[in-house]
Design an enzyme around this catalytic site. Structure first.
Site, PDB file in Angstrom:
ATOM      1  N   SER A   1       5.287  -9.362  -0.130  1.00 45.75           N
ATOM      2  CA  SER A   1       5.642  -8.694   1.166  1.00 45.75           C
ATOM      3  C   SER A   1       5.055  -9.679   2.239  1.00 45.75           C
ATOM      4  CB  SER A   1       5.486  -7.338   1.562  1.00 45.75           C
ATOM      5  OG  SER A   1       4.036  -7.206   1.284  1.00 45.75           O
TER       6      SER A   1
ATOM      7  N   GLU B   1       3.590  -3.940 -12.260  1.00 42.53           N
ATOM      8  CA  GLU B   1       5.055  -3.719 -12.496  1.00 42.53           C
ATOM      9  C   GLU B   1       5.594  -4.568 -13.744  1.00 42.53           C
ATOM     10  OE1 GLU B   1       5.795  -2.407  -7.809  1.00 42.53           O
ATOM     11  OE2 GLU B   1       6.679  -4.386  -8.355  1.00 42.53           O
TER      12      GLU B   1
ATOM     13  N   GLN C   1      12.788  -4.647  -6.679  1.00 46.92           N
ATOM     14  CA  GLN C   1      12.033  -5.206  -7.774  1.00 46.92           C
ATOM     15  C   GLN C   1      11.988  -4.853  -9.060  1.00 46.92           C
ATOM     16  OE1 GLN C   1       8.930  -8.049  -6.716  1.00 46.92           O
ATOM     17  NE2 GLN C   1       7.612  -7.163  -7.812  1.00 46.92           N
TER      18      GLN C   1
ATOM     19  N   HIS D   1       0.824  -1.121  -0.012  1.00 46.95           N
ATOM     20  CA  HIS D   1       0.092   0.097  -0.071  1.00 46.95           C
ATOM     21  C   HIS D   1       0.952   1.125   0.143  1.00 46.95           C
ATOM     22  CE1 HIS D   1      -3.886  -2.124   0.822  1.00 46.95           C
ATOM     23  NE2 HIS D   1      -3.103  -3.013   1.059  1.00 46.95           N
TER      24      HIS D   1
ATOM     25  N   HIS E   1     -19.862  -6.224  -4.480  1.00 43.62           N
ATOM     26  CA  HIS E   1     -21.104  -7.029  -4.754  1.00 43.62           C
ATOM     27  C   HIS E   1     -21.357  -7.898  -3.378  1.00 43.62           C
ATOM     28  CE1 HIS E   1     -22.265  -5.865  -8.565  1.00 43.62           C
ATOM     29  NE2 HIS E   1     -21.053  -6.049  -9.086  1.00 43.62           N
TER      30      HIS E   1
ATOM     31  N   TRP F   1      -1.003  -7.150  -6.588  1.00 42.21           N
ATOM     32  CA  TRP F   1      -1.571  -6.175  -7.527  1.00 42.21           C
ATOM     33  C   TRP F   1      -0.101  -5.352  -8.216  1.00 42.21           C
ATOM     34  CZ3 TRP F   1      -3.156  -5.711 -12.248  1.00 42.21           C
ATOM     35  CH2 TRP F   1      -3.388  -4.674 -12.673  1.00 42.21           C
TER      36      TRP F   1
ATOM     37  N   ASP G   1      -5.986   5.666   2.100  1.00 41.24           N
ATOM     38  CA  ASP G   1      -6.089   4.192   1.377  1.00 41.24           C
ATOM     39  C   ASP G   1      -7.848   3.865   1.726  1.00 41.24           C
ATOM     40  OD1 ASP G   1      -6.008   1.309   1.442  1.00 41.24           O
ATOM     41  OD2 ASP G   1      -3.698   1.703   1.549  1.00 41.24           O
TER      42      ASP G   1
ATOM     43  N   ASP H   1      -6.553 -10.919  -3.340  1.00 41.56           N
ATOM     44  CA  ASP H   1      -6.788 -10.334  -4.527  1.00 41.56           C
ATOM     45  C   ASP H   1      -5.972 -11.330  -5.744  1.00 41.56           C
ATOM     46  OD1 ASP H   1      -4.450  -9.468  -3.822  1.00 41.56           O
ATOM     47  OD2 ASP H   1      -4.831  -7.710  -5.032  1.00 41.56           O
TER      48      ASP H   1
HETATM   49  C1  UDX Z   1      -0.881  -7.595  -1.045  1.00 42.49           C
HETATM   50  C2  UDX Z   1      -1.747  -7.758  -2.247  1.00 42.49           C
HETATM   51  O1  UDX Z   1      -1.813  -9.101  -2.942  1.00 42.49           O
HETATM   52  C3  UDX Z   1      -1.782  -6.862  -3.163  1.00 42.49           C
HETATM   53  O2  UDX Z   1      -2.508  -6.941  -4.349  1.00 42.49           O
HETATM   54  C4  UDX Z   1      -2.408  -5.833  -2.369  1.00 42.49           C
HETATM   55  O3  UDX Z   1      -2.970  -4.756  -2.915  1.00 42.49           O
HETATM   56  C5  UDX Z   1      -1.666  -5.379  -0.896  1.00 42.49           C
HETATM   57  O4  UDX Z   1      -1.415  -6.725  -0.454  1.00 42.49           O
HETATM   58  P1  UDX Z   1       2.032  -7.896  -1.364  1.00 42.49           P
HETATM   59  O5  UDX Z   1       1.670  -9.314  -1.026  1.00 42.49           O
HETATM   60  O6  UDX Z   1       2.845  -7.126  -0.632  1.00 42.49           O
HETATM   61  O7  UDX Z   1       0.664  -6.991  -1.450  1.00 42.49           O
HETATM   62  O8  UDX Z   1       2.282  -7.850  -3.064  1.00 42.49           O
HETATM   63  P2  UDX Z   1       2.191  -6.762  -4.021  1.00 42.49           P
HETATM   64  O9  UDX Z   1       1.062  -5.989  -4.418  1.00 42.49           O
HETATM   65  O10 UDX Z   1       2.976  -7.375  -5.290  1.00 42.49           O
HETATM   66  O11 UDX Z   1       3.381  -5.825  -3.369  1.00 42.49           O
HETATM   67  C6  UDX Z   1       4.766  -5.906  -3.153  1.00 42.49           C
HETATM   68  C7  UDX Z   1       5.677  -4.598  -3.413  1.00 42.49           C
HETATM   69  O12 UDX Z   1       7.088  -4.710  -2.802  1.00 42.49           O
HETATM   70  C8  UDX Z   1       5.863  -4.483  -4.814  1.00 42.49           C
HETATM   71  O13 UDX Z   1       5.612  -2.997  -5.252  1.00 42.49           O
HETATM   72  C9  UDX Z   1       7.271  -4.977  -5.121  1.00 42.49           C
HETATM   73  O14 UDX Z   1       7.812  -4.318  -6.112  1.00 42.49           O
HETATM   74  C10 UDX Z   1       7.826  -4.768  -3.611  1.00 42.49           C
HETATM   75  N1  UDX Z   1       8.925  -5.903  -3.587  1.00 42.49           N
HETATM   76  C11 UDX Z   1       8.616  -7.097  -3.537  1.00 42.49           C
HETATM   77  C12 UDX Z   1      10.409  -5.385  -3.749  1.00 42.49           C
HETATM   78  O15 UDX Z   1      10.481  -4.318  -3.678  1.00 42.49           O
HETATM   79  N2  UDX Z   1      11.413  -6.325  -3.297  1.00 42.49           N
HETATM   80  C13 UDX Z   1      11.174  -7.641  -3.507  1.00 42.49           C
HETATM   81  O16 UDX Z   1      11.954  -8.288  -3.063  1.00 42.49           O
HETATM   82  C14 UDX Z   1       9.535  -7.989  -3.371  1.00 42.49           C
END
Ligand code: UDX
Length: 457
Positions: A281, A359, A336, A22, A147, A354, A114, A375
């Protein structure tokens, strides 16, 4: 500029839910606002501000208490307990911060909050500010939540196909996990459904997506709220070099490994030859899943860069990993976006969070989808069937992706029959994402409209 005169046009406070997935998109959105001449301040929790070093950047950062200043989320013990504390404490601390900004000569005119924190709209309204709800998940996923919130979809879902307006038919394995699994109808589900609790009072509803990704759904939503797409919220250097700015500025809740080492390793690998593996994360894999994944990567015989967070490391099959050393690197947290932007990376094995999905789409990287929860199953459905940029791993009857399946999907994406088509689609989405954020593109125009409205109030 005359002394004492402000060098910005309006001040926007941006309040993310305190989690990496987020903070990333809201911080990037705040940077966009700064590039449009506004002042933007990101609000973090006291715990986050105490535990990580936040470098000064174009967006200001201010902490508020969420009631868990000592140990953060862990202090509360469960999502429900955390949300209770947050909601009991943060409306007051947020209002105090807004007041402090006014006292110091930086009055706030808008709160971008948020969508997980709907109570923040009451704070904004109570203080006469514009309130904009920021969704970090897709329009399509959010529509399913909508929904369920309105009772149009019964949960746990007990039908084999879910059909909802402006959405493709979703199988049971495509709906957000909380709705297909009765055991998980808990705190997180409440969080997701509450996004709609007073959305009709929001002045704006912002989505981190671009209109072309979900055209029909965007139209459906535009009829309900003053809704705009503002994505992809990626550092502008990857989309539009003209914007420049401090592109390394991010707020990482995890300490990245030495990026120079793995970037150097990537530099000498052939184009499109490396598999990047990351589960974001939050997702946690069992030991068995981890072992099958490792075997699958090994059997594919591809180079790999695999992110295994510190807390997950103990689950790695040590001997096997030792045997795989000549083909790849394991890191605990990567930069990433830089990795995905590297031309050596040819495939992303992802949980389909997401942010990670977007990305990959923006940087044109084909995906192997291994959704875990929330999601992610719905995102995987779109990646495969709607956007055509990847394949989804099948699970066995224990819900586990086996090594043969992993090997075969990695090969399919990197060199199989469908690989060329997938790469073509990935390239198309990369171009469309850039176009949306370029000057005059759909999201850029939407952001301009949003900014213009703030200047009128
Ligand atoms: C989860 C959900 O699945 C996501 O869709 C929701 O909106 C928020 O909670 P998360 O599991 O953290 O999020 O995944 P993701 O949405 O992909 O976000 C991870 C972020 O961490 C990305 O921006 C990614 O670039 C970053 N990241 C991940 C890094 O910078 N380094 C890493 O090694 C792994």
């Amino acid at each position: 500029m005359v002394k004492g005169e402000r060098d910005y046009r309006a001040h926007v406070l941006v309040l993310p839910y305190p989690a990496q997935g987020h903070i990333n998109p809201t911080l990037q959105f705040a940077k966009r606002l700064v590039s449009k001449g506004l002042k933007a301040t990101l609000v973090t929790t006291i715990f986050i501000s105490k535990t990580i070093e936040i470098e000064p950047g174009p967006v200001g950062v201010e902490p508020i208490s969420d009631g868990c200043d000592e140990a953060g989320y862990a202090e509360a013990g469960s999502v429900e307990a955390y949300l209770e504390r947050l909601e009991a404490v943060s409306p007051r601390t947020l209002a105090e911060l807004i007041d402090k900004q006014a006292q110091s000569g930086h009055p706030v005119s808008c709160l971008v909050y948020d969508s997980f924190l709907p109570w923040a709209l009451d704070v904004a309204k109570g203080l006469g500010l514009t309130g904009a709800s920021f969704f970090t998940q897709t329009c399509s996923v959010s529509a399913v939540h909508y929904h369920v919130y309105h009772g149009n979809l019964k949960v746990p879902v007990d039908v084999t196909k879910v059909t909802l307006p402006a959405l493709p038919a979703l199988g049971i394995s495509d709906v957000p996990s909380f709705f297909s699994d009765a055991r998980s109808c808990t705190g997180y589900m409440k969080l997701l459904l509450n996004q709609f609790s007073n959305l009709e009072n929001a002045d704006w509803v912002l989505f981190n997506t671009l209109d072309k990704l979900e055209e029909q759904m965007v139209k459906w939503m535009e009829e309900r709220w003053r809704m705009i797409t503002v994505g992809p919220t990626l550092p502008s250097v990857y989309l539009d070099k003209r914007l420049g700015g401090d592109e390394n500025y991010s707020i990482n809740l995890y300490k990245p490994d030495n990026a120079a080492a793995y970037m150097k390793w990537l530099d000498v690998k052939p184009t499109g030859s490396v598999v990047y593996v990351s589960f974001g994360s939050m997702a946690e894999l069992s030991e068995e899943r981890m072992e099958e994944l490792a075997w699958g990567i090994k059997r594919s015989n591809k180079y790999f860069l695999w992110v295994v967070r510190e807390t997950e490391k103990k689950k790695l099959p040590a001997k096997l990993i030792e045997d795989m050393k000549d083909k790849g690197i394991i890191v605990t947290w990567s930069k990433q976006i830089e990795v995905l932007a590297h031309e050596a990376v040819g495939c992303f094995v992802s949980h389909c969070g997401w942010n990670s999905t977007m990305e990959a789409l923006c940087l044109g990287v084909p995906m192997v989808c291994m959704p875990q929860w929330t999601d992610q199953p719905t995102n995987a459905k779109f990646v495969v069937d709607i956007w055509g940029v990847g394949v989804r791993l099948k699970v066995d009857d224990k819900g586990i992706v086996r090594r043969e399946e992993m090997e075969s999907c990695i090969r399919e994406v990197m060199e199989g029959e469908r690989s060329e088509e997938i790469k073509r689609n990935a390239k198309k989405w990369k171009e469309l994402s850039k176009e949306a954020m370029d000057e005059g593109g759909s999201s850029d125009k939407n952001i301009d409209e949003f900014v213009a409205s703030l200047l009128k109030t």
